[in-house]
Scaffold this motif. Structure first.
Motif, PDB file in Angstrom:
ATOM      1  N   VAL A  38       0.830  -1.215   0.000  1.00 46.73           N
ATOM      2  CA  VAL A  38       0.000   0.000   0.000  1.00 46.73           C
ATOM      3  C   VAL A  38       0.859   1.258   0.000  1.00 46.73           C
ATOM      4  O   VAL A  38       0.548   2.232  -0.690  1.00 46.73           O
ATOM      5  N   PHE A  39       1.966   1.230   0.744  1.00 43.96           N
ATOM      6  CA  PHE A  39       2.799   2.429   0.875  1.00 43.96           C
ATOM      7  C   PHE A  39       4.085   2.308   0.063  1.00 43.96           C
ATOM      8  O   PHE A  39       5.181   2.547   0.549  1.00 43.96           O
ATOM      9  N   SER A  40       3.908   1.933  -1.202  1.00 38.43           N
ATOM     10  CA  SER A  40       5.065   1.723  -2.081  1.00 38.43           C
ATOM     11  C   SER A  40       5.272   2.859  -3.078  1.00 38.43           C
ATOM     12  O   SER A  40       5.963   2.700  -4.069  1.00 38.43           O
ATOM     13  N   GLY A  41       4.654   4.005  -2.811  1.00 39.99           N
ATOM     14  CA  GLY A  41       4.908   5.166  -3.661  1.00 39.99           C
ATOM     15  C   GLY A  41       3.948   5.350  -4.810  1.00 39.99           C
ATOM     16  O   GLY A  41       4.297   5.953  -5.821  1.00 39.99           O
ATOM     17  N   GLY A  42       2.735   4.857  -4.689  1.00 37.69           N
ATOM     18  CA  GLY A  42       1.745   5.038  -5.750  1.00 37.69           C
ATOM     19  C   GLY A  42       1.342   6.491  -5.923  1.00 37.69           C
ATOM     20  O   GLY A  42       1.452   7.305  -4.996  1.00 37.69           O
ATOM     21  N   LYS A  43       0.840   6.824  -7.109  1.00 40.11           N
ATOM     22  CA  LYS A  43       0.457   8.207  -7.424  1.00 40.11           C
ATOM     23  C   LYS A  43      -0.864   8.611  -6.794  1.00 40.11           C
ATOM     24  O   LYS A  43      -1.198   9.782  -6.719  1.00 40.11           O
ATOM     25  N   ARG A  44      -1.654   7.627  -6.352  1.00 40.88           N
ATOM     26  CA  ARG A  44      -2.960   7.872  -5.714  1.00 40.88           C
ATOM     27  C   ARG A  44      -3.922   8.590  -6.660  1.00 40.88           C
ATOM     28  O   ARG A  44      -4.736   9.411  -6.216  1.00 40.88           O
ATOM     29  N   ILE A  45      -3.862   8.266  -7.937  1.00 46.14           N
ATOM     30  CA  ILE A  45      -4.733   8.904  -8.929  1.00 46.14           C
ATOM     31  C   ILE A  45      -6.209   8.689  -8.584  1.00 46.14           C
ATOM     32  O   ILE A  45      -7.023   9.623  -8.664  1.00 46.14           O
ATOM     33  N   ARG A  46      -6.577   7.476  -8.199  1.00 49.97           N
ATOM     34  CA  ARG A  46      -7.997   7.177  -7.977  1.00 49.97           C
ATOM     35  C   ARG A  46      -8.569   7.907  -6.756  1.00 49.97           C
ATOM     36  O   ARG A  46      -9.658   8.485  -6.858  1.00 49.97           O
ATOM     37  N   PRO A  47      -7.874   7.923  -5.614  1.00 48.68           N
ATOM     38  CA  PRO A  47      -8.384   8.757  -4.516  1.00 48.68           C
ATOM     39  C   PRO A  47      -8.461  10.237  -4.882  1.00 48.68           C
ATOM     40  O   PRO A  47      -9.402  10.933  -4.485  1.00 48.68           O
ATOM     41  N   ILE A  48      -7.481  10.717  -5.636  1.00 47.40           N
ATOM     42  CA  ILE A  48      -7.495  12.116  -6.061  1.00 47.40           C
ATOM     43  C   ILE A  48      -8.717  12.396  -6.929  1.00 47.40           C
ATOM     44  O   ILE A  48      -9.354  13.447  -6.817  1.00 47.40           O
ATOM     45  N   LEU A  49      -9.083  11.432  -7.766  1.00 44.63           N
ATOM     46  CA  LEU A  49     -10.286  11.587  -8.588  1.00 44.63           C
ATOM     47  C   LEU A  49     -11.538  11.644  -7.722  1.00 44.63           C
ATOM     48  O   LEU A  49     -12.482  12.376  -8.034  1.00 44.63           O
ATOM     49  N   VAL A  50     -11.568  10.872  -6.644  1.00 43.10           N
ATOM     50  CA  VAL A  50     -12.704  10.931  -5.719  1.00 43.10           C
ATOM     51  C   VAL A  50     -12.846  12.352  -5.176  1.00 43.10           C
ATOM     52  O   VAL A  50     -13.930  12.952  -5.220  1.00 43.10           O
ATOM     53  N   TYR A  51     -11.753  12.907  -4.672  1.00 43.82           N
ATOM     54  CA  TYR A  51     -11.792  14.257  -4.098  1.00 43.82           C
ATOM     55  C   TYR A  51     -12.107  15.309  -5.161  1.00 43.82           C
ATOM     56  O   TYR A  51     -12.864  16.252  -4.906  1.00 43.82           O
ATOM     57  N   ASP A  90       5.108 -10.598 -12.932  1.00 45.96           N
ATOM     58  CA  ASP A  90       6.026  -9.462 -12.909  1.00 45.96           C
ATOM     59  C   ASP A  90       6.909  -9.497 -11.675  1.00 45.96           C
ATOM     60  O   ASP A  90       6.465  -9.869 -10.580  1.00 45.96           O
ATOM     61  N   ASP A  91       8.161  -9.097 -11.844  1.00 46.54           N
ATOM     62  CA  ASP A  91       9.122  -9.076 -10.741  1.00 46.54           C
ATOM     63  C   ASP A  91       9.231  -7.710 -10.087  1.00 46.54           C
ATOM     64  O   ASP A  91       9.664  -7.617  -8.920  1.00 46.54           O
ATOM     65  N   LEU A  92       8.889  -6.658 -10.825  1.00 43.51           N
ATOM     66  CA  LEU A  92       9.024  -5.298 -10.303  1.00 43.51           C
ATOM     67  C   LEU A  92       7.705  -4.550 -10.380  1.00 43.51           C
ATOM     68  O   LEU A  92       6.935  -4.701 -11.321  1.00 43.51           O
ATOM     69  N   ARG A  93       7.473  -3.720  -9.389  1.00 44.04           N
ATOM     70  CA  ARG A  93       6.327  -2.823  -9.360  1.00 44.04           C
ATOM     71  C   ARG A  93       6.811  -1.525  -8.727  1.00 44.04           C
ATOM     72  O   ARG A  93       7.308  -1.524  -7.613  1.00 44.04           O
ATOM     73  N   ARG A  94       6.705  -0.417  -9.464  1.00 42.54           N
ATOM     74  CA  ARG A  94       7.178   0.891  -8.977  1.00 42.54           C
ATOM     75  C   ARG A  94       8.656   0.841  -8.594  1.00 42.54           C
ATOM     76  O   ARG A  94       9.094   1.469  -7.625  1.00 42.54           O
ATOM     77  N   GLY A  95       9.419   0.045  -9.339  1.00 45.46           N
ATOM     78  CA  GLY A  95      10.859  -0.023  -9.137  1.00 45.46           C
ATOM     79  C   GLY A  95      11.311  -0.919  -8.001  1.00 45.46           C
ATOM     80  O   GLY A  95      12.515  -1.031  -7.738  1.00 45.46           O
ATOM     81  N   ILE A 225      12.781   5.192 -14.396  1.00 46.33           N
ATOM     82  CA  ILE A 225      11.691   6.145 -14.175  1.00 46.33           C
ATOM     83  C   ILE A 225      10.338   5.443 -14.175  1.00 46.33           C
ATOM     84  O   ILE A 225       9.499   5.693 -13.309  1.00 46.33           O
ATOM     85  N   ILE A 226      10.103   4.535 -15.120  1.00 45.25           N
ATOM     86  CA  ILE A 226       8.786   3.898 -15.206  1.00 45.25           C
ATOM     87  C   ILE A 226       8.619   2.779 -14.181  1.00 45.25           C
ATOM     88  O   ILE A 226       7.510   2.304 -13.947  1.00 45.25           O
ATOM     89  N   GLY A 227       9.726   2.359 -13.544  1.00 48.20           N
ATOM     90  CA  GLY A 227       9.625   1.405 -12.446  1.00 48.20           C
ATOM     91  C   GLY A 227       9.508  -0.044 -12.848  1.00 48.20           C
ATOM     92  O   GLY A 227       9.190  -0.902 -12.017  1.00 48.20           O
ATOM     93  N   LYS A 228       9.740  -0.341 -14.125  1.00 50.69           N
ATOM     94  CA  LYS A 228       9.742  -1.722 -14.599  1.00 50.69           C
ATOM     95  C   LYS A 228      10.649  -1.771 -15.820  1.00 50.69           C
ATOM     96  O   LYS A 228      10.984  -0.714 -16.380  1.00 50.69           O
ATOM     97  N   PRO A 229      11.074  -2.959 -16.250  1.00 42.90           N
ATOM     98  CA  PRO A 229      11.962  -3.022 -17.408  1.00 42.90           C
ATOM     99  C   PRO A 229      11.344  -2.385 -18.645  1.00 42.90           C
ATOM    100  O   PRO A 229      10.208  -2.684 -19.007  1.00 42.90           O
ATOM    101  N   GLN A 230      12.079  -1.490 -19.273  1.00 46.09           N
ATOM    102  CA  GLN A 230      11.600  -0.848 -20.497  1.00 46.09           C
ATOM    103  C   GLN A 230      11.427  -1.910 -21.580  1.00 46.09           C
ATOM    104  O   GLN A 230      12.244  -2.804 -21.731  1.00 46.09           O
ATOM    105  N   GLY A 231      10.293  -1.843 -22.290  1.00 37.91           N
ATOM    106  CA  GLY A 231      10.017  -2.787 -23.356  1.00 37.91           C
ATOM    107  C   GLY A 231       9.497  -4.129 -22.876  1.00 37.91           C
ATOM    108  O   GLY A 231       9.447  -5.093 -23.651  1.00 37.91           O
ATOM    109  N   SER A 232       9.075  -4.218 -21.591  1.00 36.84           N
ATOM    110  CA  SER A 232       8.633  -5.514 -21.051  1.00 36.84           C
ATOM    111  C   SER A 232       7.371  -6.015 -21.741  1.00 36.84           C
ATOM    112  O   SER A 232       7.213  -7.224 -21.967  1.00 36.84           O
TER     113      SER A 232
END
Length: 287
Positions: A38-51, A90-95, A225-232
């Motif tokens: 939960v606290f892995s650095g997500g952008k929180r887009i969906r809660p922001i949309l709620v507000y 997937d092995d990586l999520r948010r780097g 930057i994208i937090g996963k292997p480029q071109g995956s």
């Protein structure tokens, strides 16, 4: 993100902390894994949309905290399960290592299960009226189920070769929860049918735009930057808007979706500026 998004991000972080048992709570392994995801650095887009949707109707953030928490917990559960070996593997999520890599596969499955139930507990605990809480539950269950995220993931596991199938998949897998987030934020304002239709158009447009931008970043982004292997996605031979339409056409589609989202907000005044800024962010983001 700049304010007010930063303020909203901080607010939902605090609300999430209050909604999730401490890492010292038994079983500690499970709760450590929940905090890890939960606290892995997500952008929180969906809660922001709620507000942001609530702002259209002058709904206070306090009244929307439980809805914001619920959509983020459902989103996080979906990521944990999507990353599993039986799904996207997937092995990586948010780097960082995905939940099943940082802990183990069984723990990751249970993390997803727990986050789902926590989401609906949050809605049940809201101080708002029972009819609003019921509407929230209806919206979130529809977005999460077989005709929403779960159904979209099932389609993703199958072979998608046509553009219509790809759009349908992402309207379900990604767009359904984005749509629910916006409608849940608007629910206490009791929007009329026209307003609701425009919000749905906006939501569908940014939901698809989000995925188109992801597909572009898979090719043009950098791994750190994208937090996963480029071109995956390309390596795994996944069907994407870039692989089906080509990069130039994907970028044109992205701009069209952005314009559709902005046009859908034309009947709203400056109270919709946050939603407009979110649409801008989605097409410009680098991760």
């Amino acid at each position: 993100m700049s304010n007010p998004f930063g303020v909203w991000q901080q607010r939902v972080e605090g609300a999430l902390e209050q909604s999730i048992p401490a890492t010292t709570t038994l079983p500690t392994q499970l709760h450590k894994a929940i905090h890890y995801t939960v606290f892995s650095g997500g952008k929180r887009i969906r809660p922001i949309l709620v507000y942001a949707a609530g702002k259209l109707f002058d709904i206070s953030t306090e009244k929307l905290d439980k809805a914001a928490v619920a959509v983020e917990l459902i989103h996080t559960y979906s990521l944990v399960h999507d990353d599993l070996p039986a799904m996207d593997d997937d092995d990586l999520r948010r780097g960082e290592p995905t939940c099943h890599r940082a802990f183990d596969e069984a723990t990751a499955i249970l993390v997803g299960d727990a986050l789902q139930t926590m989401a609906f507990q949050a809605l049940a605990d809201s101080p708002l009226s029972s009819d609003i809480r019921l509407k929230w539950i209806q919206l979130l269950t529809a977005a999460s189920g077989s005709e929403g995220m779960v159904g979209g993931q099932m389609i993703d596991l199958e072979t998608v070769t046509e553009s219509d199938e790809l759009s349908t998949m992402h309207l379900m897998k990604t767009g359904a929860l984005i749509r629910a987030s916006i409608l849940m934020g608007a629910t206490p304002g009791r929007p009329d049918e026209t307003t609701t239709d425009n919000l749905i158009t906006y939501a569908n447009s940014i939901g698809l735009a989000f995925q188109v931008r992801d597909d572009i970043l898979d090719i043009e982004g950098t791994s750190d930057i994208i937090g996963k292997p480029q071109g995956s996605d390309l390596e795994q031979e996944k069907s994407t808007f870039v692989s089906i339409f080509g990069m130039d056409s994907a970028k044109i589609r992205l701009q069209k979706l952005h314009q559709q989202a902005i046009d859908a907000l034309s009947l709203f005044d400056s109270r919709a500026d946050s939603l407009r800024e979110i649409a801008n962010f989605i097409i410009q983001r680098d991760h």
